[in-house]
Design a protein around this motif. Structure first.
Motif, PDB file in Angstrom:
ATOM      1  N   ALA A 268      15.902 -11.518 -11.007  1.00 28.86           N
ATOM      2  CA  ALA A 268      14.607 -11.588 -10.335  1.00 28.86           C
ATOM      3  C   ALA A 268      14.758 -11.087  -8.900  1.00 28.86           C
ATOM      4  O   ALA A 268      15.860 -11.079  -8.354  1.00 28.86           O
ATOM      5  CB  ALA A 268      14.072 -13.017 -10.319  1.00 28.86           C
ATOM      6  N   ALA A 269      13.637 -10.678  -8.317  1.00 31.62           N
ATOM      7  CA  ALA A 269      13.634 -10.256  -6.918  1.00 31.62           C
ATOM      8  C   ALA A 269      12.289 -10.601  -6.302  1.00 31.62           C
ATOM      9  O   ALA A 269      11.287 -10.765  -7.010  1.00 31.62           O
ATOM     10  CB  ALA A 269      13.921  -8.756  -6.793  1.00 31.62           C
ATOM     11  N   ILE A 270      12.298 -10.673  -4.967  1.00 39.77           N
ATOM     12  CA  ILE A 270      11.069 -11.013  -4.257  1.00 39.77           C
ATOM     13  C   ILE A 270      11.014 -10.203  -2.973  1.00 39.77           C
ATOM     14  O   ILE A 270      12.018 -10.055  -2.274  1.00 39.77           O
ATOM     15  CB  ILE A 270      11.009 -12.531  -3.968  1.00 39.77           C
ATOM     16  CG1 ILE A 270       9.678 -12.928  -3.346  1.00 39.77           C
ATOM     17  CG2 ILE A 270      12.190 -12.997  -3.123  1.00 39.77           C
ATOM     18  CD1 ILE A 270       9.446 -14.445  -3.331  1.00 39.77           C
ATOM     19  N   ASP A 271       9.846  -9.652  -2.678  1.00 39.01           N
ATOM     20  CA  ASP A 271       9.669  -8.880  -1.469  1.00 39.01           C
ATOM     21  C   ASP A 271       9.684  -9.790  -0.242  1.00 39.01           C
ATOM     22  O   ASP A 271       9.577 -11.003  -0.353  1.00 39.01           O
ATOM     23  CB  ASP A 271       8.355  -8.097  -1.534  1.00 39.01           C
ATOM     24  CG  ASP A 271       8.424  -6.954  -2.519  1.00 39.01           C
ATOM     25  OD1 ASP A 271       7.366  -6.490  -2.968  1.00 39.01           O
ATOM     26  OD2 ASP A 271       9.558  -6.522  -2.846  1.00 39.01           O
ATOM     27  N   TRP A 272       9.763  -9.160   0.947  1.00 40.25           N
ATOM     28  CA  TRP A 272       9.942  -9.934   2.162  1.00 40.25           C
ATOM     29  C   TRP A 272       8.827 -10.946   2.390  1.00 40.25           C
ATOM     30  O   TRP A 272       9.078 -12.045   2.881  1.00 40.25           O
ATOM     31  CB  TRP A 272      10.028  -8.984   3.369  1.00 40.25           C
ATOM     32  CG  TRP A 272       8.728  -8.310   3.694  1.00 40.25           C
ATOM     33  CD1 TRP A 272       8.270  -7.128   3.207  1.00 40.25           C
ATOM     34  CD2 TRP A 272       7.728  -8.803   4.595  1.00 40.25           C
ATOM     35  NE1 TRP A 272       7.034  -6.854   3.734  1.00 40.25           N
ATOM     36  CE2 TRP A 272       6.683  -7.848   4.604  1.00 40.25           C
ATOM     37  CE3 TRP A 272       7.612  -9.933   5.391  1.00 40.25           C
ATOM     38  CZ2 TRP A 272       5.542  -8.008   5.373  1.00 40.25           C
ATOM     39  CZ3 TRP A 272       6.468 -10.100   6.167  1.00 40.25           C
ATOM     40  CH2 TRP A 272       5.452  -9.145   6.143  1.00 40.25           C
ATOM     41  N   SER A 273       7.615 -10.596   1.990  1.00 41.48           N
ATOM     42  CA  SER A 273       6.474 -11.490   2.235  1.00 41.48           C
ATOM     43  C   SER A 273       6.278 -12.501   1.124  1.00 41.48           C
ATOM     44  O   SER A 273       5.509 -13.448   1.270  1.00 41.48           O
ATOM     45  CB  SER A 273       5.202 -10.666   2.374  1.00 41.48           C
ATOM     46  OG  SER A 273       4.900 -10.043   1.131  1.00 41.48           O
ATOM     47  N   GLY A 274       6.961 -12.268   0.011  1.00 43.39           N
ATOM     48  CA  GLY A 274       6.733 -13.112  -1.158  1.00 43.39           C
ATOM     49  C   GLY A 274       5.588 -12.627  -2.027  1.00 43.39           C
ATOM     50  O   GLY A 274       5.361 -13.176  -3.104  1.00 43.39           O
ATOM     51  N   ALA A 275       4.893 -11.592  -1.588  1.00 42.99           N
ATOM     52  CA  ALA A 275       3.736 -11.111  -2.338  1.00 42.99           C
ATOM     53  C   ALA A 275       4.143 -10.410  -3.623  1.00 42.99           C
ATOM     54  O   ALA A 275       3.391 -10.421  -4.606  1.00 42.99           O
ATOM     55  CB  ALA A 275       2.908 -10.178  -1.469  1.00 42.99           C
ATOM     56  N   GLY A 276       5.293  -9.772  -3.603  1.00 46.46           N
ATOM     57  CA  GLY A 276       5.756  -9.070  -4.787  1.00 46.46           C
ATOM     58  C   GLY A 276       6.944  -9.769  -5.409  1.00 46.46           C
ATOM     59  O   GLY A 276       7.925 -10.053  -4.721  1.00 46.46           O
ATOM     60  N   THR A 277       6.849 -10.073  -6.691  1.00 45.75           N
ATOM     61  CA  THR A 277       7.971 -10.665  -7.419  1.00 45.75           C
ATOM     62  C   THR A 277       8.233  -9.844  -8.677  1.00 45.75           C
ATOM     63  O   THR A 277       7.306  -9.267  -9.257  1.00 45.75           O
ATOM     64  CB  THR A 277       7.704 -12.128  -7.806  1.00 45.75           C
ATOM     65  OG1 THR A 277       6.498 -12.200  -8.570  1.00 45.75           O
ATOM     66  CG2 THR A 277       7.577 -13.005  -6.567  1.00 45.75           C
ATOM     67  N   TYR A 278       9.484  -9.797  -9.067  1.00 41.80           N
ATOM     68  CA  TYR A 278       9.908  -8.950 -10.175  1.00 41.80           C
ATOM     69  C   TYR A 278      10.894  -9.742 -11.024  1.00 41.80           C
ATOM     70  O   TYR A 278      11.735 -10.467 -10.474  1.00 41.80           O
ATOM     71  CB  TYR A 278      10.577  -7.695  -9.632  1.00 41.80           C
ATOM     72  CG  TYR A 278       9.794  -7.051  -8.509  1.00 41.80           C
ATOM     73  CD1 TYR A 278      10.002  -7.447  -7.192  1.00 41.80           C
ATOM     74  CD2 TYR A 278       8.830  -6.080  -8.763  1.00 41.80           C
ATOM     75  CE1 TYR A 278       9.270  -6.897  -6.158  1.00 41.80           C
ATOM     76  CE2 TYR A 278       8.091  -5.521  -7.722  1.00 41.80           C
ATOM     77  CZ  TYR A 278       8.316  -5.932  -6.430  1.00 41.80           C
ATOM     78  OH  TYR A 278       7.589  -5.385  -5.409  1.00 41.80           O
ATOM     79  N   TYR A 279      10.806  -9.570 -12.340  1.00 39.44           N
ATOM     80  CA  TYR A 279      11.649 -10.344 -13.240  1.00 39.44           C
ATOM     81  C   TYR A 279      12.213  -9.468 -14.345  1.00 39.44           C
ATOM     82  O   TYR A 279      11.575  -8.513 -14.807  1.00 39.44           O
ATOM     83  CB  TYR A 279      10.846 -11.477 -13.886  1.00 39.44           C
ATOM     84  CG  TYR A 279      10.341 -12.500 -12.900  1.00 39.44           C
ATOM     85  CD1 TYR A 279       9.066 -12.400 -12.350  1.00 39.44           C
ATOM     86  CD2 TYR A 279      11.155 -13.563 -12.505  1.00 39.44           C
ATOM     87  CE1 TYR A 279       8.608 -13.332 -11.429  1.00 39.44           C
ATOM     88  CE2 TYR A 279      10.705 -14.493 -11.584  1.00 39.44           C
ATOM     89  CZ  TYR A 279       9.439 -14.369 -11.052  1.00 39.44           C
ATOM     90  OH  TYR A 279       8.992 -15.306 -10.138  1.00 39.44           O
ATOM     91  N   ALA A 280      13.401  -9.832 -14.802  1.00 42.25           N
ATOM     92  CA  ALA A 280      13.908  -9.248 -16.039  1.00 42.25           C
ATOM     93  C   ALA A 280      13.019  -9.739 -17.175  1.00 42.25           C
ATOM     94  O   ALA A 280      12.524 -10.867 -17.150  1.00 42.25           O
ATOM     95  CB  ALA A 280      15.350  -9.682 -16.268  1.00 42.25           C
ATOM     96  N   ASP A 281      12.839  -8.902 -18.164  1.00 40.12           N
ATOM     97  CA  ASP A 281      11.979  -9.273 -19.299  1.00 40.12           C
ATOM     98  C   ASP A 281      12.452 -10.560 -19.959  1.00 40.12           C
ATOM     99  O   ASP A 281      11.649 -11.370 -20.423  1.00 40.12           O
ATOM    100  CB  ASP A 281      11.950  -8.148 -20.325  1.00 40.12           C
ATOM    101  CG  ASP A 281      11.158  -6.947 -19.852  1.00 40.12           C
ATOM    102  OD1 ASP A 281      11.310  -5.866 -20.456  1.00 40.12           O
ATOM    103  OD2 ASP A 281      10.382  -7.081 -18.877  1.00 40.12           O
ATOM    104  N   SER A 282      13.756 -10.768 -19.965  1.00 36.45           N
ATOM    105  CA  SER A 282      14.325 -11.911 -20.672  1.00 36.45           C
ATOM    106  C   SER A 282      14.003 -13.250 -20.005  1.00 36.45           C
ATOM    107  O   SER A 282      14.126 -14.293 -20.651  1.00 36.45           O
ATOM    108  CB  SER A 282      15.841 -11.759 -20.787  1.00 36.45           C
ATOM    109  OG  SER A 282      16.427 -11.668 -19.507  1.00 36.45           O
TER     110      SER A 282
END
Length: 124
Positions: A49-63
């Motif tokens: 997972a990852a998160i942008d500096w502001s927290g507005a964008g989050t990203y996840y592995a499909d699993s």
């Protein structure tokens, strides 16, 4: 320089939950994207997972979508990973990392500071 220290790992039964923390020091991380990766024995390090500096964008592995949640508290210079419904195959060392330049989100080589990792063991 940024120092990262992960905590919160441990042994949990399948279906259980853990909350990992990553505390940064030496430099504020509030301007940077943060990521969580994991590495199981004999396997390559993989994006979680990852998160942008502001927290507005989050990203996840499909699993992990729908089960894991990444968040951050810039005032505390800390990033979190809430992990629910854990599976035995998710046993691994979990690492947090900082990306201080704009780069591909899911690629480990695009992160330039790493913590020492925290072990997560999920028993069946």
């Amino acid at each position: 320089q940024v120092q990262l220290v992960e905590s919160g790992g441990g042994l949990v039964q399948a279906g259980g939950s853990l909350r990992l923390s990553c505390a940064a020091s030496g430099r504020t991380i509030s301007n940077y994207r943060m990521g969580w990766f994991r590495q199981a024995p004999g396997k390559e390090r993989e994006f979680v997972a990852a998160i942008d500096w502001s927290g507005a964008g989050t990203y996840y592995a499909d699993s992990v979508k729908g089960r894991f949640t990444i968040s951050r508290d810039n005032a505390k210079n800390t990033v979190y990973l809430q992990m629910n419904s854990l599976k035995p195959e998710e046993t691994a060392v979990y690492y947090c990392a900082v990306q201080t330049f704009e780069g591909r989100i899911r690629l480990a080589t695009m992160y330039n500071y790493w913590g020492q990792g925290t072990q997560v063991t999920v028993s069946s």
